[in-house]
Design a protein around this motif. Structure first.
Motif, PDB file in Angstrom:
ATOM      1  N   PHE A   1     -18.110  21.731  30.887  1.00 33.78           N
ATOM      2  CA  PHE A   1     -17.517  21.301  31.990  1.00 33.78           C
ATOM      3  C   PHE A   1     -16.578  22.637  32.691  1.00 33.78           C
ATOM      4  CE2 PHE A   1     -12.485  20.854  33.278  1.00 33.78           C
ATOM      5  CZ  PHE A   1     -12.406  20.303  34.514  1.00 33.78           C
TER       6      PHE A   1
ATOM      7  N   TYR B   1     -19.417  19.079  35.353  1.00 34.14           N
ATOM      8  CA  TYR B   1     -19.726  18.019  33.995  1.00 34.14           C
ATOM      9  C   TYR B   1     -21.555  18.150  33.930  1.00 34.14           C
ATOM     10  CZ  TYR B   1     -21.299  13.814  33.456  1.00 34.14           C
ATOM     11  OH  TYR B   1     -22.199  12.444  33.871  1.00 34.14           O
TER      12      TYR B   1
ATOM     13  N   PHE C   1     -12.241  16.486  29.059  1.00 31.41           N
ATOM     14  CA  PHE C   1     -12.494  16.415  30.401  1.00 31.41           C
ATOM     15  C   PHE C   1     -12.865  14.657  30.319  1.00 31.41           C
ATOM     16  CE2 PHE C   1     -16.894  17.864  29.141  1.00 31.41           C
ATOM     17  CZ  PHE C   1     -17.796  16.600  29.261  1.00 31.41           C
TER      18      PHE C   1
ATOM     19  N   GLU D   1     -22.293  19.876  25.902  1.00 33.42           N
ATOM     20  CA  GLU D   1     -22.165  19.773  27.078  1.00 33.42           C
ATOM     21  C   GLU D   1     -20.414  20.606  27.250  1.00 33.42           C
ATOM     22  OE1 GLU D   1     -17.488  16.624  24.666  1.00 33.42           O
ATOM     23  OE2 GLU D   1     -19.360  15.971  26.111  1.00 33.42           O
TER      24      GLU D   1
ATOM     25  N   GLU E   1     -13.484  27.456  29.032  1.00 29.34           N
ATOM     26  CA  GLU E   1     -13.654  26.035  29.998  1.00 29.34           C
ATOM     27  C   GLU E   1     -14.751  25.066  30.098  1.00 29.34           C
ATOM     28  OE1 GLU E   1     -15.593  26.520  34.255  1.00 29.34           O
ATOM     29  OE2 GLU E   1     -12.830  28.158  34.842  1.00 29.34           O
ATOM     30  N   ASP E   2     -15.773  25.429  28.906  1.00 28.57           N
ATOM     31  CA  ASP E   2     -16.430  24.353  28.379  1.00 28.57           C
ATOM     32  C   ASP E   2     -15.910  23.630  26.986  1.00 28.57           C
ATOM     33  OD1 ASP E   2     -18.119  25.056  29.948  1.00 28.57           O
ATOM     34  OD2 ASP E   2     -19.137  26.446  28.391  1.00 28.57           O
TER      35      ASP E   2
ATOM     36  N   HIS F   1     -10.206  16.927  34.620  1.00 35.17           N
ATOM     37  CA  HIS F   1      -9.657  17.761  33.596  1.00 35.17           C
ATOM     38  C   HIS F   1      -8.981  16.805  32.947  1.00 35.17           C
ATOM     39  CE1 HIS F   1      -6.961  21.505  32.180  1.00 35.17           C
ATOM     40  NE2 HIS F   1      -7.570  20.415  30.694  1.00 35.17           N
TER      41      HIS F   1
ATOM     42  N   ALA G   1     -15.769  15.229  37.288  1.00 39.76           N
ATOM     43  CA  ALA G   1     -15.062  15.523  36.016  1.00 39.76           C
ATOM     44  C   ALA G   1     -13.615  15.784  36.796  1.00 39.76           C
ATOM     45  CB  ALA G   1     -15.772  15.892  35.009  1.00 39.76           C
TER      46      ALA G   1
END
Length: 757
Positions: free
Chosen positions: A379, A390, A328, A377, A323-324, A306, A304
């Motif tokens: 990332f 991801y 992305f 989900e 980060e989640d 960003h 993935a």
């Protein structure tokens, strides 16, 4: 793209009105404050004494007979109290009733506002009942009846509701003081109350009426949709039967609502899902298809990128550190797995199915796979040599269909983790019912399983319990399927390996077959596995010998001819991995089998193991094995075992006869091996009869090398590192470790020698 996935979804797209001819459930409630004229406040659950009081002030309930209202206890036996004599003193009751009416409207598929008007209070005592009948219109706009069963202690009295060819049997028992049980049905439904066999049951009957003018609600009629879906399913089944490879072997239709595994089931479906399910179940039955409800889980991961933004955090704030929560873009899907689990049948029963793979081309409508919204989900930013990645998880409740005659093809998609439990379930049904059709289906599935059984890259299991092969054999034995038993044992021999945990099932399978055939298969199994599963082969031979020595004779000859020891006999195909060695259990099983089968073969085996001491070490293999064999009654007066016992005794006698004295000076065995300067200095120290201590000062790498040499060679030296000054020093002090080990060995040898007598 497959036509059935499009046409099936289009046909179901016309199902707009959910609902059924009846609905039922339970509702939490606070005390309703029920009062009845001439009795007073009513306790809940209903006390027996108040049940008697209510009957005393009630009247026999009549029923409609044409234009008349009559009383006949052969048709209806119950007690009634008019609505005008009933009061609810609690302000909570109105809310409870409205919640029930809302649920009833959804269950019956009524979109317009409706009202519930109390008609009467009924008391059912022992022997009360009402034969099948239909309700008459008791007030303008009435279209259905609602019954509420208040908490009471009773038995029997089930409600049976019928509409066309459909029937529902409801146990309306409310014993919990915090719940009221309800059922509602359209007025044109035939229904009856089965006899109450014990206790008193308190029932409130309401007329459900449409609010305002217009057409009265009716039982949802899906006849047109059912016919349309049936026709499409029949064409699909025919295409599969004729070998159409374009059409999917199963159909997956996603439902609108989310359901947990605990509540998943046809009876728990809500809204349009309920209407769709009724159409699909009816059409599937007509078209010869199976239908289940299941929960699919899709796990997806890949690379993935960003995009620079941040999404709103699940913790209720904008978070630029999590980060989640970062936005992305997926660059590439590296891995995707999709399975269906938590299977339920239309009758509410669990299915023996475990997990089946889900394929994109099976979704109806097409491309649903791509349009699913992820439940989770995550990332991950790039770190070190790892790029940004991801992970996504999707979960959806679905209806899954397939033609009955394609069942085996469907479950075969899941491999052994699905086919084996399913076959075990078929075996249970066969044992219980002796249904020939079940055995035919089991045979067909077994054929598929044998044809697709994993044959390559077999390694012995680390666990000594039965493997999938053993479970399969055990199931075939229960099915008394000798043809498939023979075929599968042949396949195991061709695979060139079987597991110790499967020996018992293999022997039971051989016992089912004719003796001459069992002998051939036992020989093939051992011939194929002798180089890769030596312990399993000797274990199998021992079990076969205990059952029928004649059956084991060909395998015994093969086993003796394949005994390891001579390096020149190792198969070139095995040169890339470790050749299985021997252990005491192997020798015990081998000789136990051979002395039962053929004394000459047993003698040849003993000669072989004594000729190759490098493979059959006396201390770790032969001595322990002989001690076990001497404890077996079978070993008495067996020449081969006596020969092995004598050889072990001689080995111990020779070692016991060696001199055993402590060293009389500081000279120790020089077995260093390494020829570096430091190790040569160590060798000089070991050979010096006058020096007991040696201090070696050097950098850490040199000290570590010397220390490793001393420990590896088991030199008679104690080591201590002095960390004062630089470099640190390794202080070496001689000890008597070798002598002490020989003393311990002598003591153990004497004990073993005594046991060998």
């Amino acid at each position: 793209m497959s036509s059935i996935t499009t046409e099936f979804a289009e046909a179901l797209g016309t199902v707009r009105t959910p609902g059924a001819f009846f609905t039922a459930g339970a509702q939490q409630m606070l005390a309703p404050g029920l009062e009845v004229e001439r009795v007073g406040p009513i306790g809940l659950p209903l006390p027996v004494v108040q049940g008697e009081q209510l009957v005393a002030v009630a009247e026999l309930a009549p029923y409609g007979h044409g234009a008349d209202t009559v009383t006949d206890t052969t048709v209806r036996r119950a007690w009634q109290i008019g609505a005008d004599r009933v009061r609810f003193r609690s302000t909570h009751w109105t809310g409870t009733l409205q919640s029930i009416v809302t649920r009833v409207a959804e269950g019956l598929g009524v979109a317009d506002p409706i009202d519930a008007d109390l008609y009467k209070l009924l008391i059912y005592d022992r022997g009360s009942f009402f034969v099948p009948h239909r309700d008459t219109e008791k007030s303008p706009g009435m279209f259905a009846t609602l019954v509420l069963v208040l908490p009471s202690v009773s038995e029997g009295g089930g409600l049976v509701v019928r509409h066309r060819e459909q029937e529902a049997r409801l146990d309306l028992i409310a014993e919990d003081a915090s719940e009221v049980v309800f059922a509602a049905f359209y007025a044109d439904c035939l229904h009856e109350v089965l006899p109450v066999t014990a206790g008193y049951r308190l029932v409130l009957v309401y007329n459900l009426t449409r609010r305002g003018p217009g057409r009265l609600p009716q039982v949802p009629n899906y006849d047109g949709e059912v016919a349309m879906v049936t026709e499409r399913l029949e064409r699909w089944a025919t295409a599969l039967r004729e070998g159409d490879e374009v059409e999917p072997v199963k159909l997956i239709y996603p439902l609108e609502h989310a359901y947990t595994p605990a509540e998943l089931g046809f009876g728990a479906l809500k809204g349009a899902d309920a209407g769709v399910a009724r159409v699909v179940v009816a059409a599937a039955e007509r078209a010869g298809c199976a239908v289940h409800i299941a929960l699919i889980s899709i796990e997806e991961s890949g690379s993935a990128e960003h995009t620079g933004g941040f999404s709103y955090s699940s913790r209720g704030r904008y978070d630029d550190e999590d980060e989640d929560d970062k936005e992305f873009e997926v660059l590439e899907v590296d891995d995707r797995s999709a399975v269906a689990a938590h299977w339920r049948r239309p009758d509410g029963e669990l299915s023996p199915l475990t997990e089946l793979p889900v394929r994109e081309e099976e979704f109806s409508p097409p491309l649903t796979f791509d349009e699913l919204e992820p439940d989770e989900e995550h990332f991950r930013e790039a770190t070190g040599n790892e790029g940004a990645s991801y992970e996504r998880t999707y979960r959806r409740c679905v209806l899954i269909l397939w033609p009955h005659d394609r069942l085996l093809a469907v479950i075969d998609q899941g491999g052994l983790r699905v086919t084996l439990p399913f076959l075990e379930d078929l075996a249970n049904r066969w044992v219980a019912d002796r249904d020939a059709s079940v055995r035919i289906q089991a045979a067909a599935l077994s054929e598929r399983m044998i044809a697709g059984w994993p044959m390559s890259e077999w390694y012995p299991s680390r666990d000594n319990g039965p493997t999938e092969a053993g479970r399969f054999l055990a199931t075939l034995i229960r099915l008394d399927d000798r043809a498939r038993l023979d075929a599968f044992l042949t396949a195991l021999a061709e695979r060139r390996g079987f597991d110790i945990g499967d020996i018992a099932d293999i022997v039971e399978a051989l016992r089912v077959l004719p003796a001459d055939r069992a002998a051939v298969l036992a020989d093939r199994l051992i011939d194929g596995a002798a180089e890769t599963a030596l312990g399993a082969c000797s274990g199998l031979l021992a079990r076969v010998a205990g059952w029928n020595p004649a059956v084991g004779l060909p395998a015994a000859r093969t086993m003796v001819g394949a005994l390891p020891g001579d390096p020149s006999r190792v198969s070139p195909s095995l040169s890339w991995h470790r050749v299985p060695g021997v252990n005491p259990a192997f020798v015990v099983d081998l000789l136990t089998a051979l002395v039962r089968i053929d004394a000459t073969l047993a003698a040849l085996a003993v000669d072989h193991v004594l000729d190759w001491p490098g493979a059959y070490d006396f201390d770790t293999v032969l001595n322990p094995a002989v001690l076990v064999l001497l404890g077996e009654q079978l070993a008495t007066s067996q020449p081969a075992i006596e020969q092995l016992r004598s050889a072990c005794a001689l080995h111990l006698d020779r070692r016991i006869g060696l001199p055993l004295e402590p060293p009389d000076d500081w000279r120790r065995d020089n077995i260093v091996g390494c020829n570096c300067d430091d190790c040569r200095a160590l060798a000089r120290y070991l050979g010096d009869a006058t020096q007991s201590v040696w201090v070696f000062g050097a950098a850490q790498a040199r000290r570590s090398h010397l220390e490793a040499t001393i420990r590896h060679r088991q030199c008679d030296v104690d080591l201590v590192t002095e960390k004062r000054g630089s470099p640190h020093r390794l202080v070496c002090t001689k000890n008597q470790a070798s002598y002490l080990r020989r003393c311990a060995q002598r003591e153990n040898d004497l004990k073993q020698r005594a046991r060998l007598e």
